[in-house]
Design an enzyme around this catalytic site. Structure first.
Site, PDB file in Angstrom:
ATOM      1  N   GLU A 126     -38.692  27.802 -58.550  1.00 32.05           N
ATOM      2  CA  GLU A 126     -38.852  28.847 -57.585  1.00 32.05           C
ATOM      3  C   GLU A 126     -40.122  29.671 -57.698  1.00 32.05           C
ATOM      4  O   GLU A 126     -40.499  29.808 -58.851  1.00 32.05           O
ATOM      5  CB  GLU A 126     -37.569  29.882 -57.728  1.00 32.05           C
ATOM      6  CG  GLU A 126     -37.524  31.304 -57.099  1.00 32.05           C
ATOM      7  CD  GLU A 126     -37.695  31.019 -55.759  1.00 32.05           C
ATOM      8  OE1 GLU A 126     -37.353  30.022 -54.887  1.00 32.05           O
ATOM      9  OE2 GLU A 126     -38.536  31.878 -54.933  1.00 32.05           O
ATOM     10  N   ASN A 160     -23.031  22.746 -57.549  1.00 37.93           N
ATOM     11  CA  ASN A 160     -22.134  22.735 -56.711  1.00 37.93           C
ATOM     12  C   ASN A 160     -22.516  22.474 -55.279  1.00 37.93           C
ATOM     13  O   ASN A 160     -21.794  21.759 -54.428  1.00 37.93           O
ATOM     14  CB  ASN A 160     -20.887  23.702 -56.854  1.00 37.93           C
ATOM     15  CG  ASN A 160     -19.938  23.734 -55.790  1.00 37.93           C
ATOM     16  OD1 ASN A 160     -19.166  22.857 -55.677  1.00 37.93           O
ATOM     17  ND2 ASN A 160     -19.923  24.827 -55.085  1.00 37.93           N
ATOM     18  N   HIS A 161     -23.457  23.155 -54.941  1.00 39.25           N
ATOM     19  CA  HIS A 161     -23.942  23.512 -53.440  1.00 39.25           C
ATOM     20  C   HIS A 161     -25.446  23.766 -53.572  1.00 39.25           C
ATOM     21  O   HIS A 161     -26.208  23.689 -54.284  1.00 39.25           O
ATOM     22  CB  HIS A 161     -23.336  24.893 -53.164  1.00 39.25           C
ATOM     23  CG  HIS A 161     -23.340  25.994 -54.148  1.00 39.25           C
ATOM     24  ND1 HIS A 161     -22.598  26.122 -55.224  1.00 39.25           N
ATOM     25  CD2 HIS A 161     -24.517  26.667 -54.356  1.00 39.25           C
ATOM     26  CE1 HIS A 161     -22.932  27.257 -55.932  1.00 39.25           C
ATOM     27  NE2 HIS A 161     -24.047  27.506 -55.378  1.00 39.25           N
ATOM     28  N   GLN A 207     -12.423  21.258 -55.346  1.00 39.81           N
ATOM     29  CA  GLN A 207     -13.621  20.128 -55.376  1.00 39.81           C
ATOM     30  C   GLN A 207     -14.160  19.900 -54.182  1.00 39.81           C
ATOM     31  O   GLN A 207     -15.432  19.482 -54.283  1.00 39.81           O
ATOM     32  CB  GLN A 207     -12.982  19.167 -56.288  1.00 39.81           C
ATOM     33  CG  GLN A 207     -12.517  19.289 -57.685  1.00 39.81           C
ATOM     34  CD  GLN A 207     -11.605  18.295 -58.254  1.00 39.81           C
ATOM     35  OE1 GLN A 207     -12.475  17.283 -58.765  1.00 39.81           O
ATOM     36  NE2 GLN A 207     -10.303  18.353 -58.377  1.00 39.81           N
ATOM     37  N   ASP A 246     -22.909  25.888 -63.569  1.00 37.65           N
ATOM     38  CA  ASP A 246     -22.154  26.896 -62.455  1.00 37.65           C
ATOM     39  C   ASP A 246     -21.119  26.285 -62.090  1.00 37.65           C
ATOM     40  O   ASP A 246     -20.926  25.004 -61.516  1.00 37.65           O
ATOM     41  CB  ASP A 246     -23.431  27.357 -61.440  1.00 37.65           C
ATOM     42  CG  ASP A 246     -22.883  28.306 -60.742  1.00 37.65           C
ATOM     43  OD1 ASP A 246     -22.461  29.487 -61.296  1.00 37.65           O
ATOM     44  OD2 ASP A 246     -22.552  28.006 -59.486  1.00 37.65           O
ATOM     45  N   GLU A 274     -19.001  27.061 -66.275  1.00 40.88           N
ATOM     46  CA  GLU A 274     -18.194  28.294 -65.748  1.00 40.88           C
ATOM     47  C   GLU A 274     -16.880  27.463 -65.111  1.00 40.88           C
ATOM     48  O   GLU A 274     -16.994  27.333 -64.023  1.00 40.88           O
ATOM     49  CB  GLU A 274     -19.040  28.972 -65.001  1.00 40.88           C
ATOM     50  CG  GLU A 274     -18.191  30.109 -64.207  1.00 40.88           C
ATOM     51  CD  GLU A 274     -18.873  30.682 -62.808  1.00 40.88           C
ATOM     52  OE1 GLU A 274     -18.754  31.607 -62.297  1.00 40.88           O
ATOM     53  OE2 GLU A 274     -19.536  29.671 -62.111  1.00 40.88           O
ATOM     54  N   ASP A 346     -21.801  38.552 -63.305  1.00 38.56           N
ATOM     55  CA  ASP A 346     -20.689  38.531 -62.203  1.00 38.56           C
ATOM     56  C   ASP A 346     -19.686  39.760 -62.759  1.00 38.56           C
ATOM     57  O   ASP A 346     -18.719  39.889 -61.501  1.00 38.56           O
ATOM     58  CB  ASP A 346     -19.877  37.244 -62.296  1.00 38.56           C
ATOM     59  CG  ASP A 346     -20.808  36.166 -61.550  1.00 38.56           C
ATOM     60  OD1 ASP A 346     -21.684  36.500 -61.093  1.00 38.56           O
ATOM     61  OD2 ASP A 346     -20.587  34.996 -62.146  1.00 38.56           O
ATOM     62  N   ARG A 397     -26.606  43.915 -62.289  1.00 42.98           N
ATOM     63  CA  ARG A 397     -27.821  43.329 -62.592  1.00 42.98           C
ATOM     64  C   ARG A 397     -29.085  44.097 -62.524  1.00 42.98           C
ATOM     65  O   ARG A 397     -29.944  44.308 -61.594  1.00 42.98           O
ATOM     66  CB  ARG A 397     -28.013  42.052 -61.718  1.00 42.98           C
ATOM     67  CG  ARG A 397     -26.811  41.061 -61.564  1.00 42.98           C
ATOM     68  CD  ARG A 397     -26.744  40.499 -60.048  1.00 42.98           C
ATOM     69  NE  ARG A 397     -25.595  39.637 -60.351  1.00 42.98           N
ATOM     70  CZ  ARG A 397     -25.399  38.532 -59.440  1.00 42.98           C
ATOM     71  NH1 ARG A 397     -26.048  38.193 -58.294  1.00 42.98           N
ATOM     72  NH2 ARG A 397     -24.157  37.848 -59.590  1.00 42.98           N
TER      73      ARG A 397
HETATM   74  C1  NOJ Z   1     -20.831  31.688 -60.242  1.00 46.13           C
HETATM   75  C2  NOJ Z   1     -22.020  32.474 -60.580  1.00 46.13           C
HETATM   76  O1  NOJ Z   1     -22.033  33.047 -61.934  1.00 46.13           O
HETATM   77  C3  NOJ Z   1     -22.221  33.575 -59.483  1.00 46.13           C
HETATM   78  O2  NOJ Z   1     -23.134  34.421 -59.952  1.00 46.13           O
HETATM   79  C4  NOJ Z   1     -22.641  32.461 -58.400  1.00 46.13           C
HETATM   80  O3  NOJ Z   1     -22.725  33.444 -57.266  1.00 46.13           O
HETATM   81  C5  NOJ Z   1     -21.746  31.596 -58.015  1.00 46.13           C
HETATM   82  N1  NOJ Z   1     -21.143  30.898 -59.399  1.00 46.13           N
HETATM   83  C6  NOJ Z   1     -22.181  30.884 -57.101  1.00 46.13           C
HETATM   84  O4  NOJ Z   1     -22.969  29.901 -57.646  1.00 46.13           O
HETATM   85  C1  NOJ Z   2     -24.428  36.891 -53.553  1.00 48.61           C
HETATM   86  C2  NOJ Z   2     -23.834  37.103 -55.222  1.00 48.61           C
HETATM   87  O1  NOJ Z   2     -24.699  38.131 -55.578  1.00 48.61           O
HETATM   88  C3  NOJ Z   2     -24.417  35.697 -55.773  1.00 48.61           C
HETATM   89  O2  NOJ Z   2     -23.987  35.790 -56.959  1.00 48.61           O
HETATM   90  C4  NOJ Z   2     -23.927  34.456 -55.000  1.00 48.61           C
HETATM   91  O3  NOJ Z   2     -24.642  33.490 -55.490  1.00 48.61           O
HETATM   92  C5  NOJ Z   2     -24.483  34.757 -53.463  1.00 48.61           C
HETATM   93  N1  NOJ Z   2     -24.132  35.803 -52.789  1.00 48.61           N
HETATM   94  C6  NOJ Z   2     -24.524  33.490 -52.926  1.00 48.61           C
HETATM   95  O4  NOJ Z   2     -25.093  33.568 -51.579  1.00 48.61           O
END
Ligand code: NOJ
Ligand code: NOJ
Length: 709
Positions: A126, A160-161, A207, A246, A274, A346, A397
């Site tokens: 990034e 995952n995404h 899933q 993640d 996680e 989180d 955060r």
């Molecule tokens: C879990 C992460 O800890 C969280 O911060 C994030 O938003 C979601 N997975 C999605 O990636």
């Molecule tokens: C906001 C949340 O803070 C973060 O953890 C998550 O990954 C994103 N939304 C997803 O867009």
């Protein structure tokens, strides 16, 4: 295939970088992990504050909590001596891959992926974190500085995404700058395009559906499979020592076995995922520990997380924590590899939930001495918290506004991180409660003759009289290892029998933590760790422990000896020999043939690749019955028939057809059958001959058969 050639070309460029040290990577039990939200830690390079390709996502005033605030990889590098001084031995940094470039929602205020969980290009770093994106300079410099200070680097890996499908870049994914697909332009099926998950107990939805609008990657597509594995290898090549995976409950479970195998075949590493929520009370707890026991991927310990938050912030009884630890220890084979934490990016910080700093210290002391690998969330050592909206995301955060090296918490972490290096009870030991009431928890960590006894009183006002305490500490007087930092004093122990020596009666004052410890001398080699726990012939594996001696001894799989590549008194690295697949009790012997305790390792038939099995018309099945897969190799369980050991349960979005993605040995011909397992464990086999299938040598496999009546 043009695409594959393109990125293999890129990988070659990076092979000049060194991989992380073998032995160090495979035993993480001695580590203390410090979790950093990179954007919120320290601004080490102001030239990447507001990069041109994603300008406008930065807020120099730090008032918009959804914007980038300027922290970066150079910033972490500049704080290395602060981290080292705290005793931290591993940093876990937020996802480092290139994230989407535009405002994610239609705001104002701007909503930016400062947290890193909205990837657009897994092949790049990034630009807000590393201004020399394609050169990886800041990432490489951070890794070098960390390694030079004995600190390992774990990269958060969210595969995952891609990114949010309802705004911004609408899920757009790139391969080193080359567009691959987006939510509305996906001719090759790189994404699943299902609805958002609504039932978090439905294995199929978990899933294959979309996690809160995040464009869901299709890992069974061979291009995506190859892309993600190539990308994670690239981080290994750049020196990442491990990965925090993640949302592992939302990535195809079977595929993840092959991801782990691919990473571990590339270079030594440590993987933990996680799985929210793997608490013993969760409906899918069984699936959670089955995954941790077999996949080679450890897990964040949400059971301990929730119980610790309840006990230390909410003031519930210690029995809550004790019950969770006891349940998990009996279900998780590799419980000392569980990654423990009470705060995370989180959750609201403990100090938001309860302003009492003593409680924070007690929670930290507990975490650093419990079984498992502890994680300290950045800023907890400075007592940082912001209580807006109850301190929930994003207000947890916080900006790292202070780097004091004199706080009690900073000193406490240093002391207990040091003890973890010196007394193997903490890293490898069992966990035994010794004395418990609502406010007091006294427990022992013991690895052979290395003993750590910890006593915590969380009561705000009242000391508690302790009598009848037994310990494995030998007779003698022990001063508080913390030197009274949290109010502890000495303990006297007299000789008893059977490892139960009586301690003197004493009063544990309100808000006290005392730690007493003894390091023993091994009579024979003592094995405490193996890593990885699963792999095929040729994979490098490390056994760690104590008393191996300096002269090279042997490591046996049955009667076959492994080739040793390094041997020291506490760590041995060897190559998995060519033995038949199966679960082994690996035996280490020192140079004079004295045997250690054995430790389990699963020898795979071959490297794993993802294979999706479908069995049509498997009917009728009653409520609580599931179809599973079993078969001829260890990957298939060698014809086992229990929920824990067979492959499954399979998924049935189109009943009575069932399917499951798994990981199978590449290039191997396997025999298999489908079975029904009822809730009470009763097994029904399909009729007929075994099915046979030759797993492809590479790529991804698919096999479809009919249930045989
Ligand atoms: C879990 C992460 O800890 C969280 O911060 C994030 O938003 C979601 N997975 C999605 O990636
Ligand atoms: C906001 C949340 O803070 C973060 O953890 C998550 O990954 C994103 N939304 C997803 O867009």
């Amino acid at each position: 295939m043009k695409f594959a050639q393109f990125y293999f070309g890129c990988v070659t460029l990076f092979l000049v970088f060194e991989f992380a040290n073998e032995a160090n990577c495979q035993d993480f039990k001695k580590q203390v992990i410090y979790q950093i939200v990179t954007d919120r830690f320290f601004n080490g390079d102001t030239t990447n504050n507001n990069p041109s390709q994603s300008s406008g996502l930065f807020d120099s005033t730090k008032t918009n909590w959804f914007a980038y605030w300027g922290g970066d990889l150079a910033g972490i590098q500049q704080k290395m001596s602060y981290l080292k001084g705290m005793g931290i031995t591993t940093i876990w940094i937020s996802p480092t891959v290139d994230n989407e470039n535009s405002n994610m929602d239609s705001g104002p205020p701007i909503s930016a992926p400062y947290h890193g969980y909205d990837a657009r290009d897994f092949m790049r770093v990034e630009e807000h974190f590393d201004r020399s994106t394609s050169l990886w300079t800041a990432f490489d410099n951070l890794v070098s500085a960390a390694h030079a200070n004995g600190i390992k680097v774990i990269v958060d890996w969210a595969n995952n995404h891609s990114n949010y499908n309802g705004g911004g870049e609408f899920g757009a994914l790139y391969n080193n700058g080359v567009f691959m697909a987006s939510d509305s332009n996906d001719p090759n099926g790189y994404f699943h395009h299902n609805a958002n998950i609504s039932d978090y107990n439905d294995r199929y939805q978990l899933q294959y559906f979309t996690l809160v609008g995040l464009e869901d990657l299709n890992q069974e597509n061979s291009t995506i499979d190859n892309y993600l594995k190539t990308a994670i290898h690239q981080f290994q090549t750049h020196g990442a020592d491990g990965f925090r995976l993640d949302a592992i409950k939302h990535v195809t479970w079977g595929w993840e076995y092959s991801l782990a195998n691919s990473v571990l075949s590339q270079a030594p590493s440590f993987l933990f995922g996680e799985w929210y929520n793997n608490n013993p009370g969760d409906a899918l707890y069984h699936d959670a520990y089955k995954f941790a026991n077999k996949s080679g991927i450890s897990e964040l310990d949400f059971g301990v997380n929730q119980a610790a938050r309840n006990v230390f912030a909410g003031n519930t009884k210690f029995s809550e924590l004790d019950a969770v630890i006891s349940a998990e220890n009996s279900n998780f084979t590799w419980n000392t590899d569980l990654v423990t934490f009470f705060d995370s990016h989180d959750e609201s910080r403990l100090l938001t939930l309860n302003k009492n700093k003593d409680r924070l210290h007690e929670a930290m002391a507990f975490l650093l001495t419990c079984r498992g690998i502890p994680v300290i969330l950045y800023g907890d050592e400075q007592y940082l918290h912001n209580d807006t909206n109850n301190g929930n995301d994003p207000y947890n955060r916080v900006w790292m506004s202070s780097f004091s090296t004199t706080t009690t918490a900073y000193k406490l972490i240093n002391k207990l991180a040091t003890l973890r290096q010196n007394n193997d009870g903490l890293a490898y030991g069992g966990f035994q409660p010794r004395w418990i009431n609502n406010d007091v928890y006294i427990y022992e960590r013991k690895f052979f003759n290395d003993v750590v006894l910890v006593a915590i009183n969380k009561n705000d006002t009242t000391g508690v009289a302790i009598s009848g305490l037994l310990t494995a500490l030998p007779a003698g007087t022990y001063s508080d290892y913390l030197g009274g930092l949290l109010g502890g004093s000495s303990l006297t122990v007299t000789a008893g029998s059977g490892g139960n020596n009586p301690a003197n009666n004493f009063t544990l004052p309100a808000h006290t933590v005392a730690v007493w410890q003894a390091v023993g001398t091994p009579a024979a080699p003592e094995v405490g760790s193996i890593g990885p726990t699963v792999g095929q012939a040729g994979m490098k594996v490390t056994i760690a422990g104590k008393g191996f001696g300096s002269a090279t001894g042997s490591v046996l799989f049955g009667t076959t000896t492994a080739t040793i590549s390094s041997w020291s008194d506490s760590s041995v690295t060897f190559t998995v020999p060519s033995v038949s697949n199966g679960v082994y009790s690996v035996q280490l012997k020192n140079s004079s043939e004295t045997a250690a305790n054995t430790i389990q390792f699963t020898v795979l038939t071959a490297k794993l690749i993802p294979v999706t099995f479908t069995v049509n018309n498997a009917t009728p099945t009653n409520i609580g019955e599931y179809i599973f897969l079993t078969g001829s190799t260890v990957e298939l369980g060698n014809w086992v028939t229990t929920f824990d050991t067979a492959v499954g349960p399979m998924l049935t979005p189109n009943y009575p057809n069932w399917f499951l993605n798994t990981s199978m040995p590449a290039g191997t011909t396997i025999q298999f059958k489908f079975i029904k397992i009822a809730a009470n464990g009763a097994v029904t086999w399909e009729n007929g001959a075994n099915h046979s299938y030759t797993v492809p040598a590479s790529g991804t496999g698919f096999v479809t058969v009919n249930w045989q009546y």
